[in-house]
Write an enzyme that holds these catalytic residues in place. Structure first.
Site, mmCIF file in Angstrom:
data_model
loop_
_atom_site.group_PDB
_atom_site.id
_atom_site.type_symbol
_atom_site.label_atom_id
_atom_site.label_comp_id
_atom_site.label_asym_id
_atom_site.label_seq_id
_atom_site.Cartn_x
_atom_site.Cartn_y
_atom_site.Cartn_z
ATOM 1 N N HIS A 1 0.626 -1.023 0.179
ATOM 2 C CA HIS A 1 0.201 0.189 0.161
ATOM 3 C C HIS A 1 1.275 1.309 -0.081
ATOM 4 O O HIS A 1 1.612 1.505 1.189
ATOM 5 C CB HIS A 1 -0.865 0.327 1.515
ATOM 6 C CG HIS A 1 -1.838 -0.898 1.484
ATOM 7 N ND1 HIS A 1 -3.164 -0.950 0.995
ATOM 8 C CD2 HIS A 1 -1.400 -2.266 2.299
ATOM 9 C CE1 HIS A 1 -3.935 -2.423 1.354
ATOM 10 N NE2 HIS A 1 -2.844 -2.810 1.841
ATOM 11 N N PHE A 2 0.897 1.955 -0.973
ATOM 12 C CA PHE A 2 2.332 2.797 -1.710
ATOM 13 C C PHE A 2 1.395 4.237 -1.045
ATOM 14 O O PHE A 2 1.719 5.245 -1.237
ATOM 15 C CB PHE A 2 2.777 2.956 -2.414
ATOM 16 C CG PHE A 2 4.373 1.969 -2.396
ATOM 17 C CD1 PHE A 2 4.076 1.468 -0.954
ATOM 18 C CD2 PHE A 2 4.293 1.740 -3.472
ATOM 19 C CE1 PHE A 2 5.420 0.701 -1.090
ATOM 20 C CE2 PHE A 2 5.794 0.957 -3.511
ATOM 21 C CZ PHE A 2 6.170 0.713 -2.377
ATOM 22 N N ARG A 3 -0.321 4.506 -0.581
ATOM 23 C CA ARG A 3 -1.219 5.778 -0.403
ATOM 24 C C ARG A 3 -1.098 7.196 -1.261
ATOM 25 O O ARG A 3 -1.616 7.779 -0.434
ATOM 26 C CB ARG A 3 -0.269 5.767 1.050
ATOM 27 C CG ARG A 3 -0.199 4.887 2.747
ATOM 28 C CD ARG A 3 -1.022 4.479 2.622
ATOM 29 N NE ARG A 3 -1.129 3.995 3.624
ATOM 30 C CZ ARG A 3 -2.210 2.734 4.097
ATOM 31 N NH1 ARG A 3 -2.845 2.377 2.984
ATOM 32 N NH2 ARG A 3 -1.827 1.894 5.081
ATOM 33 N N ASN B 1 -7.125 0.704 -2.222
ATOM 34 C CA ASN B 1 -7.535 1.456 -1.391
ATOM 35 C C ASN B 1 -7.098 3.101 -1.450
ATOM 36 O O ASN B 1 -6.739 2.900 -0.351
ATOM 37 C CB ASN B 1 -7.841 0.662 0.036
ATOM 38 C CG ASN B 1 -6.830 -0.101 0.588
ATOM 39 O OD1 ASN B 1 -5.296 -0.418 -0.019
ATOM 40 N ND2 ASN B 1 -6.450 0.003 2.126
ATOM 41 N N LYS C 1 -8.779 -7.204 -6.740
ATOM 42 C CA LYS C 1 -8.896 -6.996 -5.108
ATOM 43 C C LYS C 1 -10.042 -6.808 -4.541
ATOM 44 O O LYS C 1 -10.993 -5.443 -4.397
ATOM 45 C CB LYS C 1 -7.297 -6.249 -4.276
ATOM 46 C CG LYS C 1 -7.560 -6.072 -3.218
ATOM 47 C CD LYS C 1 -7.624 -7.343 -2.639
ATOM 48 C CE LYS C 1 -7.472 -7.126 -0.620
ATOM 49 N NZ LYS C 1 -6.118 -6.675 -0.309
ATOM 50 N N HIS D 1 -8.741 -9.592 0.823
ATOM 51 C CA HIS D 1 -8.607 -9.385 2.052
ATOM 52 C C HIS D 1 -9.761 -10.489 2.990
ATOM 53 O O HIS D 1 -11.090 -9.843 2.916
ATOM 54 C CB HIS D 1 -8.862 -8.260 2.428
ATOM 55 C CG HIS D 1 -8.923 -7.752 4.400
ATOM 56 N ND1 HIS D 1 -8.037 -7.233 4.482
ATOM 57 C CD2 HIS D 1 -9.883 -8.411 5.667
ATOM 58 C CE1 HIS D 1 -7.658 -6.642 6.100
ATOM 59 N NE2 HIS D 1 -8.708 -7.839 6.192
ATOM 60 N N HIS E 1 -2.329 -12.519 3.364
ATOM 61 C CA HIS E 1 -2.203 -12.686 4.540
ATOM 62 C C HIS E 1 -2.608 -13.409 5.616
ATOM 63 O O HIS E 1 -3.297 -12.722 6.975
ATOM 64 C CB HIS E 1 -2.202 -11.018 5.193
ATOM 65 C CG HIS E 1 -3.362 -10.234 4.945
ATOM 66 N ND1 HIS E 1 -4.696 -11.638 4.729
ATOM 67 C CD2 HIS E 1 -2.926 -9.186 4.164
ATOM 68 C CE1 HIS E 1 -5.533 -10.368 4.298
ATOM 69 N NE2 HIS E 1 -5.189 -8.740 3.888
ATOM 70 N N ASP F 1 2.635 -6.927 2.632
ATOM 71 C CA ASP F 1 1.664 -6.071 2.959
ATOM 72 C C ASP F 1 2.247 -4.828 3.944
ATOM 73 O O ASP F 1 1.930 -4.227 4.551
ATOM 74 C CB ASP F 1 0.468 -6.982 4.543
ATOM 75 C CG ASP F 1 -1.006 -6.017 4.276
ATOM 76 O OD1 ASP F 1 -1.472 -5.457 3.566
ATOM 77 O OD2 ASP F 1 -1.245 -6.344 5.017
ATOM 78 N N HIS G 1 1.534 4.064 8.433
ATOM 79 C CA HIS G 1 0.803 4.957 9.079
ATOM 80 C C HIS G 1 2.245 6.322 9.887
ATOM 81 O O HIS G 1 3.118 5.847 10.204
ATOM 82 C CB HIS G 1 -0.613 4.945 9.918
ATOM 83 C CG HIS G 1 -1.045 3.850 8.923
ATOM 84 N ND1 HIS G 1 -2.196 4.726 8.264
ATOM 85 C CD2 HIS G 1 -1.300 2.907 9.044
ATOM 86 C CE1 HIS G 1 -2.983 3.536 8.140
ATOM 87 N NE2 HIS G 1 -2.707 2.340 8.649
#
Length: 444
Positions: free
Chosen positions: A64-66, A96, A149, A181, A234, A304, A308
């Site tokens: 997740h590179f945001r 996401n 996904k 997920h 995961h 994963d 944050h």
């Protein structure tokens, strides 16, 4: 006339599909051109790799590179910088973000942002939703798409398909392997009151092993009914691993370094920095995940990586967000397990290179073989280092492994024949390109 190469990796121990042994690798035009004794060859550059192991480029298929929307935590450049410093040559980034990656336009925007700005190669997962279910057959075949996904349990962001009917509508249209997920949102809604304010160790009590197993059982049933291939991300429970052992015809699965390395005992030490979805659980579940690795049930490793900021993680539980950095530490943490005898080097390579290529149909990546992309992860299996927050290149600037001594270290990252990282330094400007997939190659 001697052969001429752009680059020769000389004197290293090559680890690939036919075992391991001392061989040179000759690279030309971004691809592997020869493997063997190349002492008489001419090369624009020769790198002395004596004492080092040359692995097929490590592929991290869950990060997740945001970007867009959360660049204060991470962006495509900083996340990919962390990746190549950790020996990772390609990543699959998650949908996401804000806006969500659920349309052709959003996917194209990410590809535009990543090309020649990311240091490694890349693909992007497209989020499956109730709204775009009718379009997933087209979405999963777009250039640069890793596949579809789906979040069956709520996590960071606004992607959630918790009902069987919604998942069925998606899976009856997919042809590529779809990733999930898998946590039962209905059970988690019922158990929300079990969260203890200020106590992150209650996180695995709330999101318990039953929630994970129940959702995975539902998911496999839908896959069988629709004839779809699925990938369970995961895995965090021994129960799921035992269940999936009997359902490998439909379901592949991923395990993570944090579920294999950290346990519920660590909540007392690092608190909310350990908070993930699905949770890090007790050592009995950790042992069950390792059993799945040893028995060949677990197919691949993914980090994963879900950063944050420390300020965000410092909020009292349950206001603290779930997620931790991991792409930069995947290789050294798992090579330490190799050094300790818990994992063979061949199994590590299978789970980080051959496995992702096999599951997702990557074209030209995942093997050291003539004609394939010259993606190489160069490691020193005897080098001992200490992982620290200061080493972290993630914009989040921390790691749950701060202070951990490891044996086995990535010393070089070569992407399509370009030496991108060497000895903890980025040495080449970013030239990242979208990965190609066999099921999506243009015809004619």
């Amino acid at each position: 006339m001697p052969e001429t190469f752009d680059l020769v990796l000389a004197g290293g121990t090559v680890v690939n599909h036919d075992g391991e042994g001392p061989r040179d690798i000759g690279i030309r035009g971004g691809r592997i051109a020869a493997i063997g004794a190349l002492a008489g060859a001419s090369a624009g550059e020769t790198i002395d790799c004596r004492g080092l192991h040359l692995l097929p480029g490590v592929i991290d298929s869950q990060v997740h590179f945001r970007e867009p929307g959360g660049e204060h935590k991470e962006d495509l450049e900083s996340g990919s910088r962390a990746a190549v410093l950790g020996g990772v040559t390609a990543v699959f980034e998650m949908p996401n973000t804000n806006p969500l990656t659920t349309s052709p336009e959003a996917l194209a925007d990410k590809i535009r942002r990543g090309r020649h700005r990311m240091h490694c190669d890349f693909a992007f997962w497209v989020g499956g939703t109730h709204e775009n279910a009718r379009d997933v057959a087209e979405l999963e075949r777009l250039p640069g798409a890793a596949g579809i996904k789906v979040f069956m349990g709520a996590s960071t962001g606004n992607l959630l398909v918790k009902d069987d009917a919604g998942v069925t509508e998606i899976l009856k249209r997919t042809r590529r392997r779809a990733a999930f997920h898998s946590e039962d949102e209905y059970r988690m809604e019922e158990r929300r009151g079990l969260r203890v304010p200020g106590d992150p160790s209650s996180h695995p009590v709330w999101r318990d092993a039953v929630a994970a197993l129940r959702c995975t059982e539902r998911l496999v049933g839908i896959a069988r009914a629709t004839g779809a291939r699925i990938h369970v991300l995961h895995i965090s429970t021994a129960d799921e691993m035992r269940y999936l052992a009997a359902h490998k015809d439909w379901a592949s699965c991923e395990v993570t370094p944090h579920h294999l390395t950290l346990s519920a005992d660590d909540y007392a030490r690092i608190g909310t920095r350990l908070q993930m979805n699905p949770p890090v659980r007790d050592k009995a579940h950790q042992a069950g995940i390792w059993w799945g690795v040893e028995q060949g049930i677990a197919d691949i490793l993914g980090s994963d990586h879900a950063p944050h900021t420390l300020d965000e993680k410092a909020k009292p539980y349950p206001d603290s967000p779930s997620g931790m950095p991991g792409v930069q530490t995947l290789v050294p943490v798992m090579l330490d397990h190799v050094a300790k005898g818990r994992l063979s080097l061949a199994r590590f390579v299978d789970m980080t290179s051959h496995g992702p290529q096999r599951l997702f149909g990557l074209a030209g990546k995942g093997r050291l073989a003539v004609g394939w992309d010259a993606d190489v992860t160069v490691v020193d299996l005897k080098r001992t280092e200490t992982i620290t927050d200061a080493w972290s290149a993630s914009r989040a600037a921390w790691t749950p492994y701060d202070g951990m001594s490891v044996t086995g270290w990535p010393v070089g990252t070569i992407v399509r024949g370009r030496r991108v990282m060497w000895d903890n330094e980025i040495v080449t400007p970013a030239t990242g390109e979208p990965c190609r997939f066999a099921e999506c190659l243009p015809v004619g």
